[in-house]
Design a protein around this motif. Structure first.
Motif, mmCIF file in Angstrom:
data_model
loop_
_atom_site.group_PDB
_atom_site.id
_atom_site.type_symbol
_atom_site.label_atom_id
_atom_site.label_comp_id
_atom_site.label_asym_id
_atom_site.label_seq_id
_atom_site.Cartn_x
_atom_site.Cartn_y
_atom_site.Cartn_z
ATOM 1 N N LEU A 2 0.739 -1.097 0.004
ATOM 2 C CA LEU A 2 -0.082 -0.024 0.082
ATOM 3 C C LEU A 2 0.744 1.317 -0.029
ATOM 4 O O LEU A 2 1.992 1.203 0.487
ATOM 5 C CB LEU A 2 -0.935 0.081 1.383
ATOM 6 N N THR A 3 0.399 2.163 -0.847
ATOM 7 C CA THR A 3 1.104 3.585 -0.660
ATOM 8 C C THR A 3 0.177 4.500 0.038
ATOM 9 O O THR A 3 -1.112 4.846 -0.417
ATOM 10 C CB THR A 3 1.208 4.165 -2.296
ATOM 11 N N ALA A 4 0.491 4.917 1.369
ATOM 12 C CA ALA A 4 -0.359 5.647 2.102
ATOM 13 C C ALA A 4 0.061 7.147 1.840
ATOM 14 O O ALA A 4 1.316 7.257 2.104
ATOM 15 C CB ALA A 4 -0.285 5.203 3.568
ATOM 16 N N ILE A 5 -0.731 7.950 1.848
ATOM 17 C CA ILE A 5 -0.489 9.344 2.035
ATOM 18 C C ILE A 5 -0.846 10.121 3.366
ATOM 19 O O ILE A 5 -1.876 9.817 3.892
ATOM 20 C CB ILE A 5 -1.399 10.242 0.879
ATOM 21 N N ALA A 6 0.135 10.636 4.013
ATOM 22 C CA ALA A 6 0.156 11.169 5.508
ATOM 23 C C ALA A 6 -0.679 12.705 5.183
ATOM 24 O O ALA A 6 0.039 13.637 4.685
ATOM 25 C CB ALA A 6 1.491 11.234 5.998
ATOM 26 N N VAL A 7 -1.816 12.794 5.460
ATOM 27 C CA VAL A 7 -2.501 14.090 5.484
ATOM 28 C C VAL A 7 -2.520 14.715 6.829
ATOM 29 O O VAL A 7 -2.746 13.844 7.814
ATOM 30 C CB VAL A 7 -3.746 13.819 5.031
ATOM 31 N N SER A 8 -2.344 16.028 6.859
ATOM 32 C CA SER A 8 -2.381 16.606 8.300
ATOM 33 C C SER A 8 -3.781 16.642 8.571
ATOM 34 O O SER A 8 -4.660 16.745 7.873
ATOM 35 C CB SER A 8 -1.973 18.226 8.176
ATOM 36 N N ALA A 9 -4.156 16.517 9.954
ATOM 37 C CA ALA A 9 -5.286 16.184 10.293
ATOM 38 C C ALA A 9 -5.700 16.596 11.583
ATOM 39 O O ALA A 9 -5.062 17.256 12.325
ATOM 40 C CB ALA A 9 -5.765 14.635 10.287
ATOM 41 N N ASP A 10 -7.252 16.620 12.205
ATOM 42 C CA ASP A 10 -7.537 17.034 13.031
ATOM 43 C C ASP A 10 -7.448 15.836 14.138
ATOM 44 O O ASP A 10 -7.707 14.596 13.970
ATOM 45 C CB ASP A 10 -9.244 17.302 12.867
ATOM 46 N N SER A 11 -7.241 16.341 15.548
ATOM 47 C CA SER A 11 -6.922 15.389 16.432
ATOM 48 C C SER A 11 -7.921 14.805 17.167
ATOM 49 O O SER A 11 -7.991 13.740 17.856
ATOM 50 C CB SER A 11 -5.673 15.711 17.263
ATOM 51 N N GLY A 12 -9.343 15.321 16.941
ATOM 52 C CA GLY A 12 -10.431 14.850 17.550
ATOM 53 C C GLY A 12 -10.373 14.874 18.935
ATOM 54 O O GLY A 12 -10.086 15.254 19.960
ATOM 55 N N ALA A 13 -11.089 13.645 19.398
ATOM 56 C CA ALA A 13 -11.214 13.212 20.840
ATOM 57 C C ALA A 13 -10.092 12.797 21.202
ATOM 58 O O ALA A 13 -9.876 12.700 22.669
ATOM 59 C CB ALA A 13 -12.239 12.130 21.168
ATOM 60 N N ILE A 14 -8.867 12.282 20.800
ATOM 61 C CA ILE A 14 -7.697 11.846 21.099
ATOM 62 C C ILE A 14 -6.940 13.269 21.792
ATOM 63 O O ILE A 14 -6.194 13.153 22.541
ATOM 64 C CB ILE A 14 -6.790 11.209 20.377
ATOM 65 N N GLY A 15 -6.957 14.384 20.838
ATOM 66 C CA GLY A 15 -6.290 15.366 21.244
ATOM 67 C C GLY A 15 -4.872 15.576 20.801
ATOM 68 O O GLY A 15 -4.288 14.914 20.282
ATOM 69 N N GLY A 16 -4.317 16.849 21.332
ATOM 70 C CA GLY A 16 -2.895 17.253 21.150
ATOM 71 C C GLY A 16 -3.001 18.058 19.745
ATOM 72 O O GLY A 16 -3.857 18.595 19.422
ATOM 73 N N SER A 17 -1.725 18.510 19.731
ATOM 74 C CA SER A 17 -1.468 19.824 18.974
ATOM 75 C C SER A 17 -1.325 19.568 17.322
ATOM 76 O O SER A 17 -1.042 20.282 16.470
ATOM 77 C CB SER A 17 -0.095 20.552 19.409
ATOM 78 N N LEU A 18 -0.660 18.208 17.028
ATOM 79 C CA LEU A 18 -0.204 18.057 15.673
ATOM 80 C C LEU A 18 -0.818 16.590 15.401
ATOM 81 O O LEU A 18 -0.605 15.692 16.263
ATOM 82 C CB LEU A 18 1.012 18.051 15.625
ATOM 83 N N SER A 19 -1.231 16.120 14.383
ATOM 84 C CA SER A 19 -1.739 14.740 13.893
ATOM 85 C C SER A 19 -1.684 14.615 12.351
ATOM 86 O O SER A 19 -1.937 15.543 11.565
ATOM 87 C CB SER A 19 -2.980 14.394 14.655
ATOM 88 N N HIS A 20 -1.308 13.605 11.948
ATOM 89 C CA HIS A 20 -1.448 12.943 10.585
ATOM 90 C C HIS A 20 -2.265 11.861 10.488
ATOM 91 O O HIS A 20 -2.049 10.667 11.424
ATOM 92 C CB HIS A 20 -0.139 12.603 10.204
ATOM 93 N N GLU A 21 -3.193 11.603 9.402
ATOM 94 C CA GLU A 21 -3.720 10.573 9.173
ATOM 95 C C GLU A 21 -2.813 9.795 7.899
ATOM 96 O O GLU A 21 -2.811 10.480 7.072
ATOM 97 C CB GLU A 21 -5.246 10.746 8.657
ATOM 98 N N PHE A 22 -2.837 8.630 7.967
ATOM 99 C CA PHE A 22 -2.424 7.649 6.896
ATOM 100 C C PHE A 22 -3.510 7.151 5.975
ATOM 101 O O PHE A 22 -4.332 6.531 6.592
ATOM 102 C CB PHE A 22 -1.293 6.764 7.441
ATOM 103 N N GLN A 23 -3.535 7.662 4.793
ATOM 104 C CA GLN A 23 -4.601 7.394 3.914
ATOM 105 C C GLN A 23 -4.052 6.535 2.835
ATOM 106 O O GLN A 23 -3.360 6.992 2.179
ATOM 107 C CB GLN A 23 -5.598 8.810 3.441
ATOM 108 N N VAL A 24 -5.127 5.526 2.445
ATOM 109 C CA VAL A 24 -4.958 4.894 1.103
ATOM 110 C C VAL A 24 -6.093 5.013 0.310
ATOM 111 O O VAL A 24 -7.042 5.053 0.687
ATOM 112 C CB VAL A 24 -4.709 3.167 1.634
ATOM 113 N N LEU A 25 -5.658 5.473 -0.907
ATOM 114 C CA LEU A 25 -6.436 5.927 -1.787
ATOM 115 C C LEU A 25 -7.499 4.810 -2.456
ATOM 116 O O LEU A 25 -7.030 3.788 -2.498
ATOM 117 C CB LEU A 25 -6.036 6.354 -3.145
ATOM 118 N N ALA A 26 -8.937 5.129 -2.233
ATOM 119 C CA ALA A 26 -9.807 4.002 -2.643
ATOM 120 C C ALA A 26 -11.187 5.026 -2.870
ATOM 121 O O ALA A 26 -11.512 5.629 -1.969
ATOM 122 C CB ALA A 26 -9.949 2.831 -1.668
ATOM 123 N N ASP A 27 -11.826 4.732 -4.008
ATOM 124 C CA ASP A 27 -13.297 5.347 -4.106
ATOM 125 C C ASP A 27 -14.134 5.190 -2.925
ATOM 126 O O ASP A 27 -15.117 5.830 -2.752
ATOM 127 C CB ASP A 27 -13.820 4.985 -5.529
#
Ligand code: 5CA
Length: 432
Positions: free
Chosen positions: A190-215
């Motif tokens: 898999l090639t994942a794209i790390a996108v800057s994201a909202d940290s939601g209920a986990i919290g904190g000041s910086l977060s990235h989601e790793f996203q695999v493209l799929a329709d």
């Protein structure tokens, strides 16, 4: 493994409840069975895949110094009152009482418990940094569990938590995990794209989601077109180079202030297979954790946490790798290395040839699924294509007379008539 002695309940028809291809194929290939909304049993074939995914995660994390632990799935709610998150998760958190009327919850995540373990033992900065992780079941009472294991209520997560003496060290760890994540997903094809994201209920000041493209992905993401060249293999970039490229989750993307020109901006759907968080002192402060600092003054540790959707990955890999006939497993996670099809079980020559191939490959450590049943050929071919093992060896009566078999590559569909010796050499990379 002999199919006649295995448990592989294949389903011929498309299950009507499955809306996306990975869910459909996991049900049809006998990998999972739904027991309640968003709650699944993992049948033998599915369990093999899950274990292989875990093995890659364990290997890459331990290479970068993460230390495995195992926390219980049940927790007392007191810890969550300390952190202030008792109410934050609302109905997503499953709570119940034991016989002594003590309130428990089924872990949706484990920041509180890991902090409790940490504060029980670690007293000095000299024990830092420390990164503890587990692979353990979680429960979140999702409003809309769907797409099979993609959005389950009970799901398997890898969750890692790190502790640091200062911001610099915690930041270094954040990007170390970020790079390790790219390696983990790449090993699964898999090639994942790390996108800057909202940290939601986990919290904190910086977060990235790793996203695999799929329709069929549930996330909307925006990214630099350069990622498409990385995904196609045209361009190879280091983690550091990739970090400099623009990529953002829906809620972070502000069209008015997007730093790259429109022509270079891509918009797509993604499956979130991992999420890293810079937590800072959110939990250590709320739960009163301090350790002695270098100059004797107590310090509050900085923290990070890092999640991977282990059970979700099984679905994500199938979304990325299948065709009309079924799943196409990457070699790294395939439940068996190859399938051996005996077209005429009971025929002395076919049986003997299959047995010798099976013995040989098994003795070299290959995991072989040997279809020794007396089902008709068409059913055997369709079943083997459906479960998607990378290689198939087909043994029929005509070929067996001449010691010849057919070798099929599941991904390319390419078939070759080869001598048994040539097939073994091909698969073992050694002459026998
Ligand atoms: N405590 C942090 C990570 S240590 C945490 O809980 N992060 S999380 O909420 O982002 O979840 C981590 C990963 O678990 C996600 O990236 C996703 O891949 C997976 N995940 C989350 N919810 C589900 C779900 N309902 N079904 C399947 N996988 C899920």
């Amino acid at each position: 493994m002999r199919l006649s002695k295995y448990f592989l309940p294949l389903i011929k028809e498309n299950p009507s409840e499955a809306q996306i291809v990975s869910h459909r194929l996991m049900l049809r290939a006998g990998m999972i069975r739904q027991q309640a909304a968003g709650i699944y049993s993992w049948l033998p074939l599915g369990l093999r895949v899950l274990r292989n995914i875990e093995a890659i995660v364990n290997d890459e994390l331990q290479k970068v110094g993460c230390v495995p632990v195992l926390m219980p799935t049940l927790q007392p709610t007191d810890l969550w009152k300390e952190s202030g998150r008792y109410d934050a998760l609302g109905k997503e958190m499953l709570r119940f009482k034991d016989r002594a009327e003590r309130e428990l919850l089924y872990s949706p995540t484990n920041e509180e418990m890991i902090v409790d373990i940490f504060r029980g033992y670690v007293k000095s900065y000299k024990s830092l940094p420390l990164n503890l992780y587990q692979i353990q079941w979680k429960f979140r009472d999702e409003v809309r569990p769907r797409f099979g294991v993609m959005r389950g209520r009970e799901f398997l997560m890898k969750d890692a938590y790190s502790f640091h003496a200062d911001v610099g060290d915690a930041t270094r760890e954040y990007y170390k995990m970020y790079d390790a994540y790219h390696r983990i997903f790449a090993r699964m094809g898999l090639t994942a794209i790390a996108v800057s994201a909202d940290s939601g209920a986990i919290g904190g000041s910086l977060s990235h989601e790793f996203q695999v493209l799929a329709d069929t992905g549930e996330s909307q993401i925006y990214y630099d077109a350069a990622f498409d060249d990385i995904r196609s293999g045209k361009v190879i970039m280091s983690g550091e180079e990739m970090r400099a490229l623009y990529a953002a989750a829906d809620e972070q993307h502000k069209p008015g202030s997007c730093p790259i020109p429109k022509e270079r901006l891509r918009e797509a759907r993604g499956i979130e297979v991992g999420h890293v968080f810079y937590l800072g002192q959110k939990y250590s402060q709320a739960m009163g954790v301090t350790v002695a600092g270098p100059d004797g003054v107590n310090i509050t540790p900085e923290m990070g946490c890092y999640g991977i959707g282990v059970s979700r990955l099984a679905g994500a890999i199938i979304e990325a790798s299948h065709d009309d006939s079924g799943i196409i497993w990457p070699e790294s996670v395939t439940p068996f290395d190859l399938g051996l099809i005996n077209l005429r079980s009971g025929d002395a020559k076919c049986d003997a040839l299959c047995e010798s191939i099976y013995e040989k490959l098994t003795s070299y450590g290959k995991e072989v699924l040997y279809d020794d049943t007396d089902e008709r050929a068409g059913g055997k071919f369709a079943g083997m294509d459906l479960i998607g093992l990378p290689w198939q060896i087909v043994v029929g009566p005509k070929g067996a007379e001449k010691n010849m078999v057919e070798l099929k590559n599941r991904k390319t569909g390419q078939k070759q008539e080869l001598s048994v010796e040539a097939v073994l050499e091909h698969l073992l990379g050694t002459c026998c």
